[in-house]
Design a protein around this motif. Sequence first.
Motif, PDB file in Angstrom:
ATOM      1  N   ASN A   5       0.842  -1.187   0.000  1.00  0.00           N
ATOM      2  CA  ASN A   5       0.000   0.000   0.000  1.00  0.00           C
ATOM      3  C   ASN A   5       0.883   1.244   0.000  1.00  0.00           C
ATOM      4  N   GLU A   9      -2.060   3.966   6.526  1.00  0.00           N
ATOM      5  CA  GLU A   9      -3.079   4.582   7.371  1.00  0.00           C
ATOM      6  C   GLU A   9      -2.528   5.713   8.218  1.00  0.00           C
ATOM      7  N   SER A  34      -7.064   9.109  10.705  1.00  0.00           N
ATOM      8  CA  SER A  34      -6.124   7.997  10.853  1.00  0.00           C
ATOM      9  C   SER A  34      -6.696   6.906  11.753  1.00  0.00           C
ATOM     10  N   GLU A  36      -9.824   6.041  12.125  1.00  0.00           N
ATOM     11  CA  GLU A  36     -10.792   5.273  11.331  1.00  0.00           C
ATOM     12  C   GLU A  36     -10.088   4.301  10.393  1.00  0.00           C
ATOM     13  N   ARG A  37      -9.034   4.762   9.753  1.00  0.00           N
ATOM     14  CA  ARG A  37      -8.300   3.915   8.807  1.00  0.00           C
ATOM     15  C   ARG A  37      -7.559   2.791   9.528  1.00  0.00           C
ATOM     16  N   ILE A  38      -7.013   3.081  10.710  1.00  0.00           N
ATOM     17  CA  ILE A  38      -6.341   2.050  11.506  1.00  0.00           C
ATOM     18  C   ILE A  38      -7.352   0.999  11.954  1.00  0.00           C
ATOM     19  N   THR A  40     -10.089   0.117  10.470  1.00  0.00           N
ATOM     20  CA  THR A  40     -10.426  -0.698   9.303  1.00  0.00           C
ATOM     21  C   THR A  40      -9.319  -1.705   9.015  1.00  0.00           C
ATOM     22  N   ARG A  41      -8.091  -1.257   9.025  1.00  0.00           N
ATOM     23  CA  ARG A  41      -6.959  -2.150   8.739  1.00  0.00           C
ATOM     24  C   ARG A  41      -6.865  -3.279   9.759  1.00  0.00           C
ATOM     25  N   GLU A 134       3.920   3.799   9.955  1.00  0.00           N
ATOM     26  CA  GLU A 134       3.584   2.431   9.539  1.00  0.00           C
ATOM     27  C   GLU A 134       4.165   1.425  10.528  1.00  0.00           C
TER      28      GLU A 134
END
Length: 183
Positions: A5, A9, A34, A36-38, A40-41, A134
């Motif tokens: 990717n 995130e 961030s 929200e994206r974390i 999801t991941r 990351e």
Amino acid sequence: MNTENDDPEFSHKVDLGGLPRSGKAFRLVADNVSLERIATRLNVISADAFSCDLHLRASRHEINITGKVTATLIRECVASLEPMEEVIDESFDVEFARSSPDNLRKENEDGEAVYEGEDIPPEIHEGEIFDIGEFAVQQLALAMNPFPRMPGAQSLAEVYGREDNVSPFAVLAEKFKKSDENQ
């Protein structure tokens, strides 16, 4: 590191060549986007807070990162399937090699590969840019409980499961039970 990717995130890239010899301290705090994206991941219900304090030091041959990740996550209990809070406060000390494993490898008297001070070779980092954001998310993933369970939670199997047949062979045992007729 995440190579699949191009848009992590929680990215925070550091130029290793610009670090002082003694290294540098960083404090990273995730914003709402961030978080929200974390979430999801990591496949959690939500990430309510995430931060990382770390010290990054790099030489020609290695990168050393020490620090701590802290987070508050809302996870699903594996027993009851209800939402539960997991608080993470985990320290780490990780080293990366900045050259190929063959350059770090030595051979013992039997001709087997031996890595300096390690049973397994260190992870290799190539290039002058290191994404500590990351890296922090990866440390969070490692610190998460693989089977989060609320204290005192009864599993759905305990609540709704059958209690009469404890063993999978109990049904067969009943079929072959000796009686006066089949002795």
